[in-house]
Design an enzyme around this catalytic site. Structure first.
Site, PDB file in Angstrom:
ATOM      1  N   GLU A 192       0.786  -1.227   0.000  1.00 57.87           N
ATOM      2  CA  GLU A 192       0.000   0.000   0.000  1.00 57.87           C
ATOM      3  C   GLU A 192       0.826   1.290   0.000  1.00 57.87           C
ATOM      4  OE1 GLU A 192      -4.134  -1.428   1.992  1.00 57.87           O
ATOM      5  OE2 GLU A 192      -2.546  -0.976   3.425  1.00 57.87           O
TER       6      GLU A 192
HETATM    7  C1  ACM Z   1      -2.312  -5.464   3.745  1.00 58.46           C
HETATM    8  O1  ACM Z   1      -3.419  -5.889   4.071  1.00 58.46           O
HETATM    9  N1  ACM Z   1      -2.162  -4.200   3.425  1.00 58.46           N
HETATM   10  C2  ACM Z   1      -1.152  -6.333   3.685  1.00 58.46           C
END
Ligand code: ACM
Length: 677
Positions: free
Chosen positions: A320
């Site tokens: 992310e």
């Molecule tokens: C995640 O759930 N961002 C690894």
């Protein structure tokens, strides 16, 4: 009221199966309460009496770890049976033959196999290494059942070994702090179901949770004082190793680093200052991959952390990265242009390559979330797939080892069944060669902690993780959902004896809501709801890290056992309404829910229960409607639905107070059947 509706098939089946039955089973069987189901198990008639003379003797290799494990098992048996077991009071009842010592540090591939033979006169556990002994102890405890003649270990012949070497549970201690008591009791529960990797998510935008002596502002300014000292980390690593569990630390970089940047803002890609993040989501702060200082800090910090964690693997997160700070930074954009990087993925891969070199110096193998997968990275890194099973199959095809977490997100509030049926070697992996498949090391259940405090983390983790553990350990053919639920019902109660609070924390949370007034009726209602799933929480009411998680949704279990059982009863009735199967049990439930709803009404003035009003009203209305429907079915007349009835069914199907009322679908079925629809 507190009650459990039990189908005949759900009643705990006691020790002796039908006389003389000797079933060789590879897969699910109705005759034992083992979870995970062993690779091969033959349940035999009779059993070994367990009384105060129970004792364990080692006839092969033994060491302090094995002796401590035997002592813990004896204590566990004493707690489970209530029998005071006196040390050294008798002859060996369980003889352990261990081949050899395990290495100093547990490896990803270890021989965890064992055989266990239990007869009326004694039990023998044989294993090539200490790991098999630990797993065999866990099985032996699960064989102990009450019987009219006292407790007995069911007679059995078991040959067992895991399907996957990497069987993990991740706990996020970054978003909500989880003290070491939480970690320890969860390690005990993990050991009980043969999980062997504890993935410790230690840093987040919302908190940096380990003491660094080299960069103390990480914890001093980035944790609200809630962090593990290095001594505590060593204590947990030792505690886990005693139970045959590896500890893989995760320090998530370059994103998810907001809490790092409070103390060290010069490492960021954008101008500070930074604060500990209190909200949930994906945020902009990200380390600057073009800043050499970043690598100096990471090399020293990861060196310091690598020394605390003996495991060969080291998780660097990598998920992310939203790229906003990179896009807004002219220096970073110029760097990318000079190097010919076309995408943020290329810059991220450059960063990961540098990290991999750093980790190699510290003798660590890099693990990261699937975003780290990039052709520029060497083949010895491990990919943890969270966005889909395809990423895992692609990685295996390209030569990388991987572990699956997509499908095992405990914070998604899925049913046990839904998690249970996800296989690490799923559809996307079916076309892989055997060699490629072998790169799929296993899976990890992930307990993200946006909505999880120490008070109820266990209820989000257990018992569902026991069923996931079975997926990782047992043969792929073990997929009988009804049998899983039957065993899980027993296993869940027994997990209590490991110390996890997944069942016991519920009642105090309900009593908090009633302001100390009797909570029986409230329990009857909250038993029927489940939290909204996936990322649907927090869309209405904005809550942060600082909100107390003490609402109905926080007490509610991820899966309503009562609603699940009720749905089965209704299916049984409607399969042939004339037979009236389950008819009395269904009516009893509906009347109890009506009573509960009436009894809970006067409590709804309390602050924490104000939002529960529509739930209570709808339970009452739906129960009345379903009773009318039953009557119509009895009389063979068509139920007439008023506009209010139709509107009630529609409204009750929508989330209220961020929970789903789980009795709506089965009640709708009764109503539809009665209305002739
Ligand atoms: C995640 O759930 N961002 C690894």
């Amino acid at each position: 009221m507190t009650r459990f509706i039990l189908l005949p098939g759900l009643v705990l089946s006691l020790v002796a199966p039908t006389a003389g039955a000797q079933t060789a089973v590879t897969g699910a069987t109705a005759l034992h309460n083992l979870m995970p189901v062993p690779a091969t198990v033959s349940i035999e008639a009779g059993g070994l009496p367990i009384d105060s003379r129970f004792s364990v003797a080692f006839s092969g290799y033994k060491d302090a770890r094995l002796e401590a494990a035997a002592k813990r098992m004896v204590e566990r048996i004493a707690r489970q049976t209530g029998i005071p077991i006196l040390p050294k009071s008798g002859i060996a009842v369980l003889t352990v033959k261990c081949g050899k010592a395990a290495g100093r540090v547990q490896q990803v591939i270890e021989d965890e196999s064992y055989s266990l033979k239990v007869t009326a006169s004694g039990a023998t556990l044989t294993a090539p290494t200490s790991y098999g002994v630990l797993r065999g102890f866990a099985t032996f405890v699960q064989l102990i059942e009450p019987s009219p003649a006292g407790f007995v270990a069911t007679a059995a012949t078991i040959e067992d070994r895991p399907r996957f070497p990497w069987r993990g549970l991740m706990i996020d201690a970054g978003r909500h702090w989880q003290p070491i008591e939480v970690i320890k009791r969860n390690l005990d529960a993990m050991a009980a179901v043969k999980l062997n990797v504890f993935h410790w998510h230690l840093s987040e935008d919302q908190g940096f949770r380990v003491e660094s002596k080299l960069y103390p502002k990480l914890q001093e300014l980035g944790s609200d004082g809630l962090y593990y000292t290095q001594a505590q980390v060593r204590e947990i690593v030792r505690y886990a190793a005693d139970r045959g569990i590896r500890v893989v630390p995760e320090f998530d970089v370059p994103g998810h680093t907001g809490a790092w940047l409070v103390g060290y803002p010069h490492l960021a890609s954008g101008p500070g200052p930074y604060e500990i993040q209190r909200r949930w989501g994906v945020f902009d702060p990200v380390l600057d991959p073009t800043n050499e200082q970043v690598y100096v800090v990471l090399e020293r910090l990861f060196g310091e952390m690598a020394a605390l964690f003996p495991d060969a693997f080291f998780h660097i997160g990598g998920d992310e990265v939203n790229g906003k700070q990179w896009a807004a930074n002219k220096k970073i954009q110029a760097f990318m242009k000079r190097r010919g990087f076309k995408t943020d993925g290329d810059l991220h891969a450059y960063f990961n390559k540098r990290l991999n070199t750093i980790l190699k110096k510290h003798h660590k193998i890099m693990v990261g979330w699937d975003e780290i997968l990039h052709p520029d990275l060497p083949k010895d890194i491990v990919v943890q797939s969270w966005r889909g099973q395809k990423a895992l199959a692609d990685a295996a095809r390209a030569g990388y080892r991987g572990i699956l977490s997509n499908g095992y997100y405990l914070d998604y509030m899925w049913s046990t069944e839904r998690h249970y049926l996800v296989d690490p070697v799923g559809k996307d992996a079916e076309a892989l060669s055997d060699q490629q498949k072998a790169r799929i090391l296993g899976g990890e259940a992930t307990m993200w902690s946006e909505w999880t405090t120490p008070e109820m983390i266990d209820s989000r983790t257990w018992p569902r993780t026991a069923a996931i553990a079975e997926r990782y350990w047992s043969p792929a053919t073990v997929r009988d959902v009804e049998d899983m639920y039957r065993r899980l019902d027993v296993v869940s109660r027994r997990l209590d004896f490991t110390g996890v609070l997944h069942r016991t924390a519920y009642r105090p949370m309900l009593e908090r809501m009633t302001g100390g007034r009797p909570a029986d009726a409230l329990e009857g209602i909250v038993n029927l709801v489940e939290p909204v799933r996936e990322y649907n929480r927090g869309r209405g009411l904005k809550q942060t890290q600082q909100s107390p998680l003490t609402r109905v949704i926080d007490a509610a279990r991820p899966e309503s056992e009562q609603a699940r059982v009720f749905a089965r009863l209704v299916d049984g009735l409607l399969a042939d309404p004339a037979k009236k199967a389950n008819r009395p049990a269904i009516e009893r439930s509906l009347r109890e829910w009506q009573d509960d709803a009436a009894a809970v009404q006067p409590l709804l003035d309390g602050f924490l229960l104000l939002e529960a009003k529509p739930i209570v009203e709808r339970v009452s209305g739906l129960s009345a409607l379903a009773l009318r429907a039953l009557q119509a079915i009895d009389q063979g007349t068509a139920l007439k639905l008023s506009p209010e009835d139709t509107s009630l069914l529609a409204e009750a199907a929508k989330p209220m107070a961020e929970v789903h009322l789980m009795i709506v679908p089965p009640i709708r079925k009764i109503v539809d059947a009665a209305a002739g629809r």
